[in-house]
Scaffold this motif. Structure first.
Motif, PDB file in Angstrom:
ATOM      1  N   MET A 182      68.784  94.846  15.079  1.00  0.00           N
ATOM      2  CA  MET A 182      68.042  95.608  15.974  1.00  0.00           C
ATOM      3  C   MET A 182      66.984  93.815  15.659  1.00  0.00           C
ATOM      4  SD  MET A 182      66.661  97.128  18.716  1.00  0.00           S
ATOM      5  CE  MET A 182      67.514  98.965  18.436  1.00  0.00           C
ATOM      6  N   ALA A 183      65.995  93.503  14.544  1.00  0.00           N
ATOM      7  CA  ALA A 183      65.751  92.657  14.554  1.00  0.00           C
ATOM      8  C   ALA A 183      65.869  91.689  14.869  1.00  0.00           C
ATOM      9  CB  ALA A 183      65.357  92.684  13.269  1.00  0.00           C
ATOM     10  N   ARG A 184      66.647  90.939  14.712  1.00  0.00           N
ATOM     11  CA  ARG A 184      67.620  90.068  15.069  1.00  0.00           C
ATOM     12  C   ARG A 184      67.409  90.278  16.745  1.00  0.00           C
ATOM     13  NH1 ARG A 184      73.598  90.134  13.703  1.00  0.00           N
ATOM     14  NH2 ARG A 184      73.065  88.410  14.624  1.00  0.00           N
ATOM     15  N   ALA A 185      68.197  91.070  17.239  1.00  0.00           N
ATOM     16  CA  ALA A 185      67.976  91.093  18.766  1.00  0.00           C
ATOM     17  C   ALA A 185      66.902  91.114  19.040  1.00  0.00           C
ATOM     18  CB  ALA A 185      68.153  92.590  19.588  1.00  0.00           C
ATOM     19  N   ILE A 186      65.968  91.689  19.102  1.00  0.00           N
ATOM     20  CA  ILE A 186      64.214  91.139  19.198  1.00  0.00           C
ATOM     21  C   ILE A 186      64.038  89.868  18.910  1.00  0.00           C
ATOM     22  CG2 ILE A 186      62.219  91.822  18.768  1.00  0.00           C
ATOM     23  CD1 ILE A 186      62.563  94.694  17.591  1.00  0.00           C
ATOM     24  N   ALA A 187      64.388  89.037  18.082  1.00  0.00           N
ATOM     25  CA  ALA A 187      63.874  87.920  17.889  1.00  0.00           C
ATOM     26  C   ALA A 187      63.870  87.081  19.163  1.00  0.00           C
ATOM     27  CB  ALA A 187      63.795  87.910  16.460  1.00  0.00           C
ATOM     28  N   ARG A 188      65.673  87.336  19.446  1.00  0.00           N
ATOM     29  CA  ARG A 188      66.439  86.471  19.890  1.00  0.00           C
ATOM     30  C   ARG A 188      65.114  86.662  21.756  1.00  0.00           C
ATOM     31  NH1 ARG A 188      72.569  86.854  20.163  1.00  0.00           N
ATOM     32  NH2 ARG A 188      72.409  84.673  20.793  1.00  0.00           N
ATOM     33  N   GLY A 189      65.271  87.658  21.482  1.00  0.00           N
ATOM     34  CA  GLY A 189      64.595  87.918  22.915  1.00  0.00           C
ATOM     35  C   GLY A 189      63.160  86.579  23.208  1.00  0.00           C
ATOM     36  N   VAL A 190      62.881  86.752  22.151  1.00  0.00           N
ATOM     37  CA  VAL A 190      61.905  85.871  22.954  1.00  0.00           C
ATOM     38  C   VAL A 190      62.277  84.437  22.215  1.00  0.00           C
ATOM     39  CG1 VAL A 190      59.410  84.979  21.291  1.00  0.00           C
ATOM     40  CG2 VAL A 190      59.638  87.556  21.554  1.00  0.00           C
ATOM     41  N   TYR A 191      62.889  84.420  21.566  1.00  0.00           N
ATOM     42  CA  TYR A 191      63.519  82.323  20.971  1.00  0.00           C
ATOM     43  C   TYR A 191      64.455  82.261  22.392  1.00  0.00           C
ATOM     44  CZ  TYR A 191      66.410  78.817  19.030  1.00  0.00           C
ATOM     45  OH  TYR A 191      67.163  77.832  18.901  1.00  0.00           O
ATOM     46  N   GLU A 192      65.111  83.616  23.618  1.00  0.00           N
ATOM     47  CA  GLU A 192      66.023  82.887  24.676  1.00  0.00           C
ATOM     48  C   GLU A 192      65.330  82.526  26.064  1.00  0.00           C
ATOM     49  OE1 GLU A 192      68.830  80.994  24.693  1.00  0.00           O
ATOM     50  OE2 GLU A 192      69.533  82.363  22.383  1.00  0.00           O
ATOM     51  N   ALA A 193      63.428  82.917  25.690  1.00  0.00           N
ATOM     52  CA  ALA A 193      62.748  83.596  26.882  1.00  0.00           C
ATOM     53  C   ALA A 193      62.446  82.192  27.664  1.00  0.00           C
ATOM     54  CB  ALA A 193      62.082  84.318  26.400  1.00  0.00           C
ATOM     55  N   THR A 194      62.333  82.071  28.415  1.00  0.00           N
ATOM     56  CA  THR A 194      61.342  80.889  29.780  1.00  0.00           C
ATOM     57  C   THR A 194      60.331  81.398  30.496  1.00  0.00           C
ATOM     58  OG1 THR A 194      62.550  81.181  31.458  1.00  0.00           O
ATOM     59  CG2 THR A 194      63.503  79.709  29.868  1.00  0.00           C
ATOM     60  N   ALA A 195      59.302  80.737  30.573  1.00  0.00           N
ATOM     61  CA  ALA A 195      58.366  80.856  30.724  1.00  0.00           C
ATOM     62  C   ALA A 195      58.088  80.924  32.851  1.00  0.00           C
ATOM     63  CB  ALA A 195      57.387  79.734  30.771  1.00  0.00           C
ATOM     64  N   LEU A 196      57.119  81.490  32.605  1.00  0.00           N
ATOM     65  CA  LEU A 196      57.428  82.310  34.343  1.00  0.00           C
ATOM     66  C   LEU A 196      56.732  80.925  35.433  1.00  0.00           C
ATOM     67  CD1 LEU A 196      56.727  86.361  34.303  1.00  0.00           C
ATOM     68  CD2 LEU A 196      58.968  85.115  34.875  1.00  0.00           C
ATOM     69  N   PRO A 197      56.687  81.002  36.263  1.00  0.00           N
ATOM     70  CA  PRO A 197      56.172  79.748  36.766  1.00  0.00           C
ATOM     71  C   PRO A 197      55.033  80.617  37.993  1.00  0.00           C
ATOM     72  CG  PRO A 197      58.411  80.373  38.348  1.00  0.00           C
ATOM     73  CD  PRO A 197      58.106  81.518  36.358  1.00  0.00           C
ATOM     74  N   PHE A 198      54.315  80.824  37.047  1.00  0.00           N
ATOM     75  CA  PHE A 198      53.219  81.206  37.710  1.00  0.00           C
ATOM     76  C   PHE A 198      51.985  80.573  36.243  1.00  0.00           C
ATOM     77  CE2 PHE A 198      55.660  84.681  38.487  1.00  0.00           C
ATOM     78  CZ  PHE A 198      56.053  84.626  39.436  1.00  0.00           C
ATOM     79  N   PRO A 199      50.995  79.913  37.810  1.00  0.00           N
ATOM     80  CA  PRO A 199      49.751  80.278  36.492  1.00  0.00           C
ATOM     81  C   PRO A 199      48.977  80.418  36.097  1.00  0.00           C
ATOM     82  CG  PRO A 199      48.860  79.674  39.458  1.00  0.00           C
ATOM     83  CD  PRO A 199      50.261  80.363  38.873  1.00  0.00           C
ATOM     84  N   GLY A 200      48.494  79.972  34.308  1.00  0.00           N
ATOM     85  CA  GLY A 200      48.040  80.358  33.623  1.00  0.00           C
ATOM     86  C   GLY A 200      49.706  81.699  32.837  1.00  0.00           C
ATOM     87  N   ALA A 201      50.848  81.733  32.987  1.00  0.00           N
ATOM     88  CA  ALA A 201      52.360  82.111  32.792  1.00  0.00           C
ATOM     89  C   ALA A 201      51.997  82.079  31.025  1.00  0.00           C
ATOM     90  CB  ALA A 201      53.446  81.907  33.449  1.00  0.00           C
ATOM     91  N   LEU A 202      51.491  82.976  30.529  1.00  0.00           N
ATOM     92  CA  LEU A 202      52.663  82.921  28.616  1.00  0.00           C
ATOM     93  C   LEU A 202      53.178  81.204  28.515  1.00  0.00           C
ATOM     94  CD1 LEU A 202      52.538  86.289  27.014  1.00  0.00           C
ATOM     95  CD2 LEU A 202      51.126  83.781  26.415  1.00  0.00           C
ATOM     96  N   PRO A 203      53.526  80.451  27.709  1.00  0.00           N
ATOM     97  CA  PRO A 203      54.146  79.672  27.426  1.00  0.00           C
ATOM     98  C   PRO A 203      55.802  80.230  26.757  1.00  0.00           C
ATOM     99  CG  PRO A 203      52.872  79.500  25.569  1.00  0.00           C
ATOM    100  CD  PRO A 203      52.519  80.748  26.943  1.00  0.00           C
ATOM    101  N   ALA A 204      56.448  79.668  26.842  1.00  0.00           N
ATOM    102  CA  ALA A 204      58.097  80.799  25.353  1.00  0.00           C
ATOM    103  C   ALA A 204      58.449  79.380  24.539  1.00  0.00           C
ATOM    104  CB  ALA A 204      59.481  80.045  27.018  1.00  0.00           C
TER     105      ALA A 204
END
Length: 331
Positions: A303-325
Motif C-alpha cells: 500500500m505504501a509503495r502504491a501511494i508513492a507511485r501515484g505521485v511519482y507517476e503523475a503529470t501536472a494539470l495544464p492549468f494556471p497555478g497547477a501543482l507541479p508533478a
C-alpha cells in the motif's frame, strides 16, 4: 508480476476521464465475485454501498469497485459500473433478478482548474460505464481515471499500484487514488516517505535524506493552517488471492491501512476521507493467524509503495497555478 493490482488473477482495472473536466473514474472489476470488506480512517469519507460491507450484513461478495473524482457527484460512477456488469448478466441473485454489487468511494477534485459546469447531470455515471468497458489486465498509472484531478500538499497526485507475495506464494496487490491533504514526499525534496519499501527503482531510487530536519517534519497540508474544507482523500483497494472470510478481509483492510502512515504525512486527518476496500478472490488457503498477519504486513508495504507511485507517476494539470508533478521537479 507487473507490479499492478491485476497481478491477482481475475482482477481487471479500467480508467475513463475527461481532460477538460480534469476528473475521471477508475473501475476495478472482478471476473468472479470476491469476498470484500472496508476500513475507513479519514474524517470526511464519501462512500457508496459502504453498509453492505459491514460484517453484520448479509452480502459477502462484490462484483466491482468504483473510485471517482467529483466529490459527492462522483458517487454516481458506481451506477455506470453496475450497468455494465448487469449487461454481462452478473450480480447478486434476488429472486429472479441479478443485482451487481458495486461499492465505491470518491475524492474531491472540484477546485483543480477543470471545467465542472456540466449542466443538470454530472458525467460520472457515463464515465463509470466507460471505465468498466475499458477494464483489462494492463492499465496506466499517474494522472488518469479517478487520479486525473488528484493533488497532494506539495505535488500532483494520481493513481498508483504495486504488488508482492508472501513467502508462501500468496499474492497481494494495491491500487491507490492519491488526493491527500498531506504530503507523500519528505519536506519539499525528492525523497518519498515510503522509500524504505521501494522495489526496483519504482520511486526513482532516491532513498531517504541523510537526516531529518525540523523543517522537513513541519506540517504541509493543502491550504496551510487555514485549511477548513473536507477536500481530500486517499482511496485504496487491496486484493489478495487468499481465501478469506469477510471478517478476515476487514482485518486485511485494517492492517493494509497502516501503509497510509508509511507513505503520507500527516494522514487520516479530519480533512481526509481515507478508505481501504479489501477483496479476496479465494484461490489459496491461508493460516488464519500467522498467515493473515504476514499477508497484512506485506499488504501494508504494498500500500505504501502504491501511494508513492501515484505521485511519482503523475503529470501536472495544464492549468494556471497547477501543482507541479514530482518528475517536473526531480525526474
Amino acid at each position: 508480476m507487473k507490479n499492478l493490482l491485476t497481478d491477482i488473477a481475475g482482477v481487471r482495472v479500467g480508467h475513463a476521464d475527461d481532460a477538460a473536466l480534469a476528473s475521471g473514474v477508475t473501475a476495478v472489476i472482478f471476473d468472479t465475485p470476491a469476498v470484500a470488506a472496508i476500513d475507513i480512517r479519514g474524517g470526511g469519507p464519501g462512500i457508496r454501498e459502504g453498509a453492505v460491507l459491514d460484517l453484520a450484513n448479509t452480502v459477502e461478495q462484490i462484483h466491482g469497485i468504483a473510485l471517482s473524482g467529483g466529490s459527492a457527484f462522483g458517487l454516481e460512477a458506481g451506477g455506470g459500473v453496475q450497468a455494465w456488469l448487469a449487461e454481462q448478466g452478473r450480480g447478486f441473485a434476488v429472486g429472479g433478478a441479478l443485482i451487481p454489487i458495486v461499492p465505491g468511494a470518491i475524492c474531491f477534485d472540484l477546485s483543480n482548474g477543470g471545467d465542472k459546469a456540466w449542466g443538470r447531470f454530472p458525467p460520472y455515471r457515463d464515465l463509470g460505464y466507460a471505465a468498466a468497458v475499458a477494464a483489462s489486465e494492463d492499465f496506466t498509472l499517474g494522472s488518469v481515471g479517478a487520479g486525473l484531478g488528484a493533488t497532494t500538499a506539495t505535488f500532483k497526485g494520481g493513481i498508483g499500484s504495486a504488488s508482492a507475495a508472501t513467502r508462501g506464494g500468496v499474492k497481494v496487490a494495491a491500487l491507490a487514488v492519491v488526493n491527500a491533504v498531506g504530503s507523500v514526499t519528505v519536506g519539499d525534496g525528492p525523497w518519498f516517505w515510503a522509500a524504505p519499501f521501494e522495489n526496483g527503482g519504482e520511486l526513482g531510487g532516491r532513498g531517504w535524506p541523510p537526516q531529518f530536519t525540523p523543517e522537513m517534519l513541519a506540517m504541509r497540508i493543502k491550504g496551510g493552517a487555514a485549511a477548513t474544507a473536507v477536500e481530500n482523500t486517499t482511496l485504496a483497494v487491496v486484493v489478495t488471492d487468499a481465501a478469506l472470510t469477510k471478517p478476515q478481509a476487514q482485518r486485511l483492510a485494517m492492517i493494509a491501512q497502516t501503509g497510509f502512515a508509511r507513505a503520507i504525512y500527516p494522514v487520516h486527518a479530519p480533512l481526509d476521507g481515507d478508505v481501504v476496500f479489501a477483496a479476496a478472490t479465494g484461490a489459496k488457503p491461508i493460516d488464519p493467524l500467522a498467515g493473515l498477519t504476514e499477508l497484512g504486513m506485506v499488504a501494508a508495504n504494498v500500500m505504501a509503495r502504491a501511494i508513492a507511485r501515484g505521485v511519482y507517476e503523475a503529470t501536472a494539470l495544464p492549468f494556471p497555478g497547477a501543482l507541479p508533478a514530482w518528475k517536473d521537479r526531480f525526474g
